[in-house]
Design an enzyme around this catalytic site. Structure first.
Site, short mmCIF file in Angstrom:
data_model
loop_
_atom_site.label_atom_id
_atom_site.label_comp_id
_atom_site.label_asym_id
_atom_site.label_seq_id
_atom_site.Cartn_x
_atom_site.Cartn_y
_atom_site.Cartn_z
N ALA A 17 4.52 -16.32 -101.72
CA ALA A 17 4.19 -16.60 -100.32
C ALA A 17 2.93 -17.46 -100.25
O ALA A 17 1.84 -16.99 -100.52
CB ALA A 17 4.00 -15.30 -99.55
N ASP A 18 3.11 -18.72 -99.93
CA ASP A 18 1.98 -19.64 -99.79
C ASP A 18 1.87 -20.00 -98.31
O ASP A 18 2.31 -21.05 -97.88
CB ASP A 18 2.20 -20.89 -100.64
CG ASP A 18 1.01 -21.82 -100.62
OD1 ASP A 18 -0.08 -21.38 -100.21
OD2 ASP A 18 1.17 -22.99 -101.02
N LEU A 19 1.32 -19.08 -97.55
CA LEU A 19 1.27 -19.21 -96.10
C LEU A 19 -0.11 -19.64 -95.64
O LEU A 19 -1.10 -19.39 -96.33
CB LEU A 19 1.62 -17.86 -95.46
CG LEU A 19 2.99 -17.30 -95.84
CD1 LEU A 19 3.09 -15.85 -95.42
CD2 LEU A 19 4.08 -18.13 -95.21
#
Length: 164
Positions: free
Chosen positions: A32-34
Site C-alpha cells: 500500500a503506497d498511499l
C-alpha cells in the site's frame, strides 16, 4: 508463485478498495503506497477498521501487508509513522517498522510490514530475493539496511475514525 497487489494513489482508489473488499481473491503480499492522510484524502485507509476488515482478510496464510508510513525522523515520527505502527499492532500479531533517509524529502521516511506469521528479515536472504527481482543495483536499500532498521519510536497513538 506468490501473488501480490500494489495499491497506489489513483482517482478511482475508493471504488477499487470497495471492490477489493468484496472480492474473494487473497494475496501473498499487499503493498500500500498511499498518500499521507489529511483532510483532503480519505484517511480511513489508515484506520484499524480498514486493516481489520479489508487488508487482513485479503491476505493468504503467511501473507504480508506493507505500507508506506510517512515521515519517520526524530522530530516527525509522531504525526504518522508511530500511529500507523501502533494501529497495525492492534490488528496483526507481527509488525516490523523500518526507516530510510530520503534526501529529496529532507527526512527519514518509514515503511511498515505486518503479518500474522513471524516476519523473518535475514539480510542475505533479502539481498538474494532483491537480486532475483531487479536488474542492476539499488543505491540505498539492501537486505542489511532493511534488517538493521527494525526500529520504532515509542508512542501509543492509534488511528480510528474518531481521531483521524
Amino acid at each position: 508463485m506468490r501473488s501480490f497487489i500494489f495499491i497506489t494513489f489513483r482517482p478511482s482508489i475508493i471504488s477499487f478498495m470497495y471492490e477489493l473488499g468484496k472480492s474473494e481473491e487473497k494475496f501473498d503480499v499487499i503493498l500500500a503506497d498511499l498518500p499521507e492522510p489529511n483532510e483532503s484524502w480519505p484517511s480511513h485507509l489508515y484506520t484499524k477498521s480498514f486493516y481489520e476488515n479489508v487488508a487482513k482478510p485479503k491476505l493468504k496464510d503467511g501473507g504480508l501487508f506493507v505500507t508506506q508510513a510517512g515521515p519517520a525522523g526524530i522530530f516527525t515520527h509522531k504525526a504518522m509513522f508511530s500511529p500507523i505502527y501502533n494501529t497495525l499492532k492492534q490488528v496483526f500479531t507481527y509488525v516490523v517498522a523500518y526507516t530510510a533517509l530520503v534526501p529529496s524529502y529532507g527526512d527519514s521516511y518509514g515503511w511498515i510490514t505486518a503479518s500474522n506469521e513471524p516476519i523473518n528479515l535475514d539480510a542475505d536472504q533479502l539481498n538474494n530475493r532483491i537480486g532475483e527481482r531487479i536488474t542492476g543495483e539499488l543505491r540505498y536499500l539492501d537486505g542489511h539496511f532493511i534488517a538493521a532498521n527494525k526500529t520504532l519510536k515509542n508512542l501509543s497513538v492509534i488511528y480510528t475514525y474518531t481521531n483521524t
